[in-house]
Design an enzyme around this catalytic site. Structure first.
Site, PDB file in Angstrom:
ATOM      1  CE1 TYR A   1      22.479 -11.625   8.116  1.00  0.00           C
ATOM      2  CE2 TYR A   1      20.471 -11.151   6.968  1.00  0.00           C
ATOM      3  CZ  TYR A   1      21.268 -12.020   7.796  1.00  0.00           C
ATOM      4  OH  TYR A   1      20.695 -13.012   8.568  1.00  0.00           O
TER       5      TYR A   1
ATOM      6  CG  ASP B   1      24.698  -2.029   9.653  1.00  0.00           C
ATOM      7  OD1 ASP B   1      24.804  -0.908   9.419  1.00  0.00           O
ATOM      8  OD2 ASP B   1      24.129  -2.824  10.384  1.00  0.00           O
TER       9      ASP B   1
ATOM     10  CE1 TYR C   1      15.328  -4.792   7.275  1.00  0.00           C
ATOM     11  CE2 TYR C   1      14.194  -3.236   6.064  1.00  0.00           C
ATOM     12  CZ  TYR C   1      15.278  -3.741   6.559  1.00  0.00           C
ATOM     13  OH  TYR C   1      16.502  -3.032   6.249  1.00  0.00           O
TER      14      TYR C   1
ATOM     15  CD  GLN D   1      28.274  -8.141  -0.251  1.00  0.00           C
ATOM     16  OE1 GLN D   1      29.386  -8.238  -0.646  1.00  0.00           O
ATOM     17  NE2 GLN D   1      27.817  -7.201   0.259  1.00  0.00           N
TER      18      GLN D   1
ATOM     19  NE  ARG E   1      16.604  -7.092   4.882  1.00  0.00           N
ATOM     20  CZ  ARG E   1      16.518  -8.140   5.685  1.00  0.00           C
ATOM     21  NH1 ARG E   1      15.256  -8.712   5.763  1.00  0.00           N
ATOM     22  NH2 ARG E   1      17.568  -8.418   6.428  1.00  0.00           N
ATOM     23  N   GLY E   2      16.375  -2.054   3.158  1.00  0.00           N
ATOM     24  CA  GLY E   2      17.620  -1.413   3.838  1.00  0.00           C
ATOM     25  C   GLY E   2      18.285  -0.456   2.828  1.00  0.00           C
ATOM     26  CD  GLU E   3      22.979   2.847   2.769  1.00  0.00           C
ATOM     27  OE1 GLU E   3      22.379   3.462   3.946  1.00  0.00           O
ATOM     28  OE2 GLU E   3      24.191   3.292   2.035  1.00  0.00           O
ATOM     29  CG  ASP E   4      25.062  -3.541  -0.252  1.00  0.00           C
ATOM     30  OD1 ASP E   4      25.325  -2.575  -0.886  1.00  0.00           O
ATOM     31  OD2 ASP E   4      25.233  -4.670  -0.294  1.00  0.00           O
TER      32      ASP E   4
END
Ligand code: TRH
Length: 382
Positions: free
Chosen positions: A19, A21, A202, A263, A279-282
């Protein structure tokens, strides 16, 4: 009020995984439109992922208007494009290949659009040197520029909506609002007094070991897990399906599965919890704007490149908080460790880590917000 330049902008987003991207592209689109009056078209190839974070999305529509933003399903079509289809600014997200016909049309525009390659967030030193660099098209009279988010004033900064900090401060200063929000997720008054943790990671994170440490620890912990996150490990703890609403208590630990939320609600979850696993970026950036302690599970990359990125961030962020470094490295498989001992140390240092989270937020605020920075940069190219 609409700006003189740019008035129109397109974002091209390919959902590589999960999610983040679409999460970032949607955030960009909303902010360009709401705060700068720009007409935005968002091209995205995976409407189902989009719908998970924004329930208004119609997964069958080729074109739809969501809150004033034109969303186009990008189904791999090249199509016919003319200069009239091209906006003032074109953003390709994480270097996606935008349709060749679209690029040809860009080259026919006079003046040509500003073309931006929006890159991933990293705390590594090289980012400052690459931010804003040009790259000429090999054949056409077009130049694209790299734009890097980042943690210093020599980068693009971090995505942050104009009212974000004010809204968060008001929410965090209102215990009744926080309790009502958590209550709607099933948190009981008793659990409200426990250490409240949100868990987004993850599947390979050592969740089972962490649950064991919490279960056997002295402090009550309530762990809120959005549906689908680390499903197998959560089900092993619950001893039943990890559907939203499922809950179990063992020892000092209560695990509650909550719905995967829109969101904007997810921000509130981060603001309401005492500790966030992201996690990830956002979600990682949102945890920084929550100004509360967090643990980052970085998106895995080939040849363990992500460990370099993790260390680069910790070096900047985890100042004078050794337990945060130790825990984070172990959580990300960079190092072996005993989760119970790591947790005990982290827990003892949480007040210091909380103060650091606030200092860091102030430091990041000084870099401005990414969308304004990007628009200022774009204006220098015209
Ligand atoms: O989902 P992620 O793992 O996404 C990404 C992508 O996989 C991408 O390919 C990769 O490049 C990137 O990680 C590093 O994690 P991320 O970035 O945190 O995105 C999650 C999004 O989902 C974010 O916008 C917040 C949102 N979200 C909700 O809207 N509701 C929820 O309940 C939760 C848990 C998250």
């Amino acid at each position: 009020m609409s700006p003189e330049f740019p008035r129109t902008l397109a974002i091209f987003c390919k959902v590589v995984d999960n999610y983040g991207d679409i999460g970032i592209c949607w955030r960009l689109a909303r902010q360009f439109h709401a705060e700068h009056g720009i007409a935005v078209t968002l091209w995205v190839d995976d409407l189902a992922s989009f719908r998970r974070i924004w329930p208004q999305v119609d997964t069958r529509a080729d074109v739809q208007d969501i809150g004033g933003i034109t969303v186009r399903h990008w189904a791999g079509q090249d199509g016919e494009f003319s200069p009239a289809d091209i906006p003032d600014v074109v953003i390709e997200f994480f270097g996606v290949d935008i349709p060749p016909g679209y690029i040809e049309a860009m080259a026919q525009c006079e003046p040509r659009p500003v073309w931006i390659n929006y890159e991933g967030l990293s705390a590594e030193e090289w980012v400052e040197g690459c931010h804003s660099l040009p790259s000429m098209h090999p054949r056409l009279k077009l130049t694209k520029h790299f734009f890097f988010p980042g943690f210093t004033d020599k980068t693009g900064g971090l995505l942050r909506e104009r009212d974000l900090v004010g809204e968060r401060e008001a929410f965090q200063a209102d215990p009744a609002a926080m309790a009502a929000f958590l209550g709607r997720l099933g948190v009981t008054p008793n659990e409200m007094t426990s250490l409240k943790v949100s868990l987004f990671c993850y599947p390979h994170a050592p969740v089972t070991e962490l649950f064991e440490a919490w279960e056997q620890g002295g402090q009550p912990v309530t762990c809120l897990v959005p549906e689908g996150v680390a499903r197998e490990k959560v089900e092993a703890f619950l001893n039943k399906d990890a559907d939203a609403g499922a809950c179990a208590t063992r020892g000092a630990l209560t695990v509650r599965v909550i719905p995967f939320m829109p969101q904007t609600d997810y921000d509130r979850l981060l603001w309401a919890c005492d500790l966030n696993f992201v996690r990830g970026e956002d979600s990682w950036v949102r945890a920084q704007w929550a100004a509360r302690p967090f643990i980052w599970h970085i998106y895995p990359q080939d040849e363990n490149l992500h460990h370099v990125k993790l260390r680069a961030f910790l070096q900047k962020y985890a100042v004078n908080t050794q337990s945060l470094i130790d825990f984070s490295l172990c959580w990300n498989g960079e190092r072996e460790g005993q989760m119970d001992a790591l947790w005990t140390s982290l827990q003892a240092e949480l007040p210091t880590i909380a103060r650091r989270a606030q200092d860091w937020e102030a430091q990041m605020l000084a870099n401005g917000d990414l969308v304004s920075n990007l628009l200022n940069f774009v204006r220098t190219l015209r």
